[in-house]
Design a protein around this motif. Sequence first.
Motif, PDB file in Angstrom:
ATOM      1  N   GLY A   1       0.933  -1.167  -0.211  1.00  0.00           N
ATOM      2  CA  GLY A   1       0.041   0.042  -0.027  1.00  0.00           C
ATOM      3  C   GLY A   1       0.708   1.290   0.041  1.00  0.00           C
ATOM      4  N   ILE A   2       1.953   1.177   0.802  1.00  0.00           N
ATOM      5  CA  ILE A   2       2.797   2.397   0.667  1.00  0.00           C
ATOM      6  C   ILE A   2       3.237   2.607  -0.323  1.00  0.00           C
ATOM      7  CG2 ILE A   2       4.877   3.343   1.817  1.00  0.00           C
ATOM      8  CD1 ILE A   2       4.131   2.005   4.542  1.00  0.00           C
ATOM      9  N   VAL A   3       3.955   1.504  -1.046  1.00  0.00           N
ATOM     10  CA  VAL A   3       4.812   1.664  -2.244  1.00  0.00           C
ATOM     11  C   VAL A   3       3.713   2.207  -3.490  1.00  0.00           C
ATOM     12  CG1 VAL A   3       5.832   0.257  -4.138  1.00  0.00           C
ATOM     13  CG2 VAL A   3       6.451   0.007  -1.811  1.00  0.00           C
ATOM     14  N   ALA A   4       2.502   1.656  -3.404  1.00  0.00           N
ATOM     15  CA  ALA A   4       1.458   2.096  -4.523  1.00  0.00           C
ATOM     16  C   ALA A   4       1.255   3.435  -4.239  1.00  0.00           C
ATOM     17  CB  ALA A   4       0.142   1.089  -4.459  1.00  0.00           C
ATOM     18  N   GLN A   5       0.820   3.914  -3.004  1.00  0.00           N
ATOM     19  CA  GLN A   5       0.770   5.450  -2.814  1.00  0.00           C
ATOM     20  C   GLN A   5       1.913   6.121  -3.327  1.00  0.00           C
ATOM     21  OE1 GLN A   5      -2.701   6.499  -1.935  1.00  0.00           O
ATOM     22  NE2 GLN A   5      -1.533   8.373  -2.997  1.00  0.00           N
ATOM     23  N   LEU A   6       3.081   5.955  -2.894  1.00  0.00           N
ATOM     24  CA  LEU A   6       4.317   6.524  -3.102  1.00  0.00           C
ATOM     25  C   LEU A   6       4.398   6.776  -4.707  1.00  0.00           C
ATOM     26  CD1 LEU A   6       7.016   8.005  -2.497  1.00  0.00           C
ATOM     27  CD2 LEU A   6       7.976   5.829  -2.226  1.00  0.00           C
ATOM     28  N   ALA A   7       4.156   5.678  -5.652  1.00  0.00           N
ATOM     29  CA  ALA A   7       4.546   5.783  -6.807  1.00  0.00           C
ATOM     30  C   ALA A   7       3.269   6.697  -7.522  1.00  0.00           C
ATOM     31  CB  ALA A   7       4.151   4.429  -7.363  1.00  0.00           C
ATOM     32  N   LYS A   8       2.129   6.634  -7.027  1.00  0.00           N
ATOM     33  CA  LYS A   8       1.201   7.663  -7.442  1.00  0.00           C
ATOM     34  C   LYS A   8       1.645   9.056  -7.310  1.00  0.00           C
ATOM     35  CE  LYS A   8      -3.915   8.534  -7.511  1.00  0.00           C
ATOM     36  NZ  LYS A   8      -3.714   9.987  -7.165  1.00  0.00           N
TER      37      LYS A   8
ATOM     38  N   GLU B   1      -7.535   2.133   2.253  1.00  0.00           N
ATOM     39  CA  GLU B   1      -8.169   1.412   3.403  1.00  0.00           C
ATOM     40  C   GLU B   1      -7.285   0.600   4.082  1.00  0.00           C
ATOM     41  OE1 GLU B   1     -11.393   1.821   4.135  1.00  0.00           O
ATOM     42  OE2 GLU B   1     -11.152   3.394   2.774  1.00  0.00           O
ATOM     43  N   VAL B   2      -6.186   0.018   3.669  1.00  0.00           N
ATOM     44  CA  VAL B   2      -5.134  -0.986   4.167  1.00  0.00           C
ATOM     45  C   VAL B   2      -4.433  -0.010   5.215  1.00  0.00           C
ATOM     46  CG1 VAL B   2      -2.963  -1.842   3.879  1.00  0.00           C
ATOM     47  CG2 VAL B   2      -4.775  -2.694   2.043  1.00  0.00           C
TER      48      VAL B   2
END
Length: 220
Positions: free
Chosen positions: A24-31, A127-128
Amino acid sequence: MRTTSFAGVWTAARAAMAIAIIAGIVAQLAKSIGTAAELGRDITTTIANFFSFFTILSNASAGIVLLWAAVWFVVRRRGPGAVEPTGLAIALASVSTYMIITGIVYNLLLRNITLPQGSEPIPWSNEVLHLIGPLFLLADVFLGPCRRALPWRALWAIVAFPIAWVAYTMSAAAWSPTPSPATRSGTPTRSSTRTRRAAGLRSWGTSSASRWRSSRSAPS
């Protein structure tokens, strides 16, 4: 009494939760980086700001500590009656405190804040990091295997990070007034005060639960 089979299942759940949090952190950082690049913002500043948010720091810490707990259980546990090392016990109590604070503050105060178009978080990641992770760490306080009773002086170790984060927040030269995916708040000083107070109360509760559980149960 906690059975060995239950302890094994919960350890697997800890590892799965850690992976979900990190993803979740990696996905949000990439965005966030992608959005910054599209808008011509400085990428280094974007990354530094991203890892300044209490939500991100608490989740990153939780992911690391949950993996540590899972590895310790698999590699170092010594049969029935084994308890986690003191360092791991304090780390689990600490990240549980931080994650529970994150869940309470976000879901009670920040969930319904409307963000500017283009700055919305990734729904599943959001949500995570703000709901599922905090609920799991709350459950871990009561269900986690091999827990060690912590002395009351451990409270100082638990609240050290929130106090340091509050000091950093209040001494920062400038803060963006726009709510972020990590905090959903444009008023860090007020949020910081609430975080500090909540950390003290939550760390006391976590330590109390740890002592109560250790006095009543042990894995078998």
